[in-house]
Scaffold this motif. Structure first.
Motif, PDB file in Angstrom:
ATOM      1  N   HIS A   1       0.641  -1.287  -0.096  1.00 15.28           N
ATOM      2  CA  HIS A   1       0.027   0.061  -0.075  1.00 15.28           C
ATOM      3  C   HIS A   1       0.904   1.285   0.034  1.00 15.28           C
ATOM      4  O   HIS A   1       1.937   1.075   0.038  1.00 15.28           O
TER       5      HIS A   1
ATOM      6  N   ARG B   1       0.015  -4.703   4.244  1.00 16.05           N
ATOM      7  CA  ARG B   1      -1.180  -4.779   4.419  1.00 16.05           C
ATOM      8  C   ARG B   1      -2.325  -3.510   4.472  1.00 16.05           C
ATOM      9  O   ARG B   1      -3.319  -3.788   4.099  1.00 16.05           O
ATOM     10  N   LEU B   2      -1.610  -2.251   4.961  1.00 22.38           N
ATOM     11  CA  LEU B   2      -2.469  -1.389   4.917  1.00 22.38           C
ATOM     12  C   LEU B   2      -1.666  -0.034   4.541  1.00 22.38           C
ATOM     13  O   LEU B   2      -0.355   0.137   4.635  1.00 22.38           O
TER      14      LEU B   2
ATOM     15  N   HIS C   1       3.954  -2.687   8.377  1.00 23.62           N
ATOM     16  CA  HIS C   1       2.549  -2.339   7.975  1.00 23.62           C
ATOM     17  C   HIS C   1       2.129  -2.204   6.677  1.00 23.62           C
ATOM     18  O   HIS C   1       0.999  -2.415   6.253  1.00 23.62           O
TER      19      HIS C   1
END
Length: 169
Positions: free
Chosen positions: A6, A86-87, A83
């Motif tokens: 992301h 995932r995000l 992170h």
């Protein structure tokens, strides 16, 4: 099967320019993890400074900068890298010294695994001073005590790298 990472946004600029507000709104809009340099390592920094017999609210002295600046930033980047697969991630921090390094965005891309979107938040120094006075935080007292000296250490010009310019409101 792994998915594409992301976006990672870095919201940069001097103290009280509006970074936290911009980063918070951006994170809410993106559904992103928000990593703010003022929150991520604050308790550890305060404990370490106090243990060393130093002012736990110091964020501007050469001692603080030599002992904590890089580890705090490294922690932000490590958390972001953990992170961003995932995000979406939004990091808020001054990064004013990095604003003069044309290679910094490429270094971040290698470290994070994604090309970061860089935001530079700015507003006039007198607005920042008023905001520091209004928020009344202990860590801002040294800045306000010797405003001219503090201001001489602030980067007022935009970064040397491509960025989204934001007027801190």
């Amino acid at each position: 099967m792994s998915e594409a990472p992301h976006a990672c946004h870095l919201v940069c600029g001097p103290a009280a320019s509006g970074k936290t507000r911009h980063a918070t709104l951006l994170a809410e809009r993106l559904g992103a993890v928000l990593l703010d340099s003022d929150q991520v390592a604050e308790r550890l920094v305060m404990a370490g400074l106090e243990l060393a017999g130093l002012d736990p609210d110091d964020r501007d002295s050469p001692i603080y900068k030599s002992a904590y600046r890089e580890p705090v930033y490294d922690t932000l980047f490590d958390l972001a890298a953990a992170h961003v697969g995932r995000l979406p991630v939004v990091i808020a921090g001054p990064f004013t010294a990095e604003a003069g390094n044309p290679a910094w965005p490429h270094e971040l891309e290698r470290r994070l695994g994604v090309k970061p979107v860089l935001h530079w938040v700015s507003c006039p120094p007198e607005v920042r001073r008023r905001r520091l006075e209004q928020r009344g935080e202990e860590r801002d007292r040294p800045k306000l005590r010797d405003w001219k000296k503090y201001l001489s250490t602030c980067r007022e010009e935009p970064p040397v790298w491509d960025h989204l310019g934001v007027t801190g409101g």
